[in-house]
Structures are given as C-alpha cells and as structure tokens.
Design an enzyme around this catalytic site. Structure first.
Site, PDB file in Angstrom:
ATOM      1  N   THR A  89       0.800  -1.224   0.000  1.00  0.00           N
ATOM      2  CA  THR A  89       0.000   0.000   0.000  1.00  0.00           C
ATOM      3  C   THR A  89       0.832   1.274   0.000  1.00  0.00           C
ATOM      4  OG1 THR A  89      -0.164  -0.106   2.403  1.00  0.00           O
ATOM      5  CG2 THR A  89      -1.951  -1.123   1.130  1.00  0.00           C
ATOM      6  N   CYS A  90       2.139   1.157   0.020  1.00  0.00           N
ATOM      7  CA  CYS A  90       3.029   2.320   0.064  1.00  0.00           C
ATOM      8  C   CYS A  90       3.272   2.854  -1.346  1.00  0.00           C
ATOM      9  CB  CYS A  90       4.350   1.919   0.733  1.00  0.00           C
ATOM     10  SG  CYS A  90       5.608   3.204   0.710  1.00  0.00           S
ATOM     11  N   ASP A  91       2.922   4.103  -1.577  1.00  0.00           N
ATOM     12  CA  ASP A  91       3.108   4.711  -2.898  1.00  0.00           C
ATOM     13  C   ASP A  91       4.570   4.739  -3.318  1.00  0.00           C
ATOM     14  OD1 ASP A  91       0.395   5.157  -3.254  1.00  0.00           O
ATOM     15  OD2 ASP A  91       0.475   7.209  -2.470  1.00  0.00           O
TER      16      ASP A  91
END
Length: 116
Positions: free
Chosen positions: A9-11
């Site tokens: 979920t980390c951009d």
C-alpha cells in the site's frame, strides 16, 4: 539477487517497483506486512544503514504509538528494535538490498545505477 522490501500500500514502494520493472532489473519483492521481519534481517539492516536511518517517525504506525513508546524508541535502541520487529511498518521504505549495499528510501538516481 536484489531484494526490495516494502509494503503493497506504500506509494513510494510502488514507484520503486515500477522503476525496477521499467529498467528490466531482476528482483524479489518482500512485503514486510505480509511476510514479516525477523531479528536477523533487522540486524542486517541496522548493520548496513544504522538504526536512526531505519526508524520511520513519519509513518502512520509511529503516530499511533503512545508518546511514551515513541520516546522510549528514541532513547533506547533495544526498545526501538522490539517495536520494529512488532511493527515492521516502522521501517523506512522501500529498502533495496543489492547484496552489497542497502538503499533506504527511493531516489530514482540510486536505482539507475543497478545492474540488470
């Protein structure tokens, strides 16, 4: 083998993956949230980058900790290690392990120097 450590979920982790894919660099992806973090791996990261460089005090997980836990992690390396093992999302990410060096965070210039 190059290993990229991060969370789905980390951009920034997504940017790192896209960069590696676009330049054709072979790597293995290790999701810290799903696959976890063991003590030996954490110690390896600390040996290469230092505890201060790894502790992500801007993360959502960090902000959810009680102020007393945050202070304890800043003051006590053993407590910081314990918190990172319990909450792997406290690690700055992505972490790119080339086997020879550990790159903390994402800067596209650092990734361009990798061999395919």
């Amino acid at each position: 083998m190059i290993t990229l450590y991060g969370i789905k979920t980390c951009d920034t982790c997504r940017k790192a993956r896209k960069t590696l894919d676009a330049q054709g660099t072979s790597y293995r992806y290790h999701d810290l949230r799903e696959q976890g973090l063991d003590e030996a791996l954490l110690e390896r990261f600390i040996d290469h980058a230092g505890l201060g460089a790894l502790l992500n005090t801007r993360s959502t997980t960090w902000r959810a900790l009680a102020p007393s836990e945050q202070q304890a992690a800043k003051d006590d390396a053993a407590r910081a290690r314990t918190l990172m093992l319990t909450h792997p999302t406290l690690l700055k990410r992505p972490l790119l392990d080339t086997g020879e060096r550990l790159i903390v965070g994402f800067k596209s210039d650092d990734y361009r120097t990798l061999t395919h």
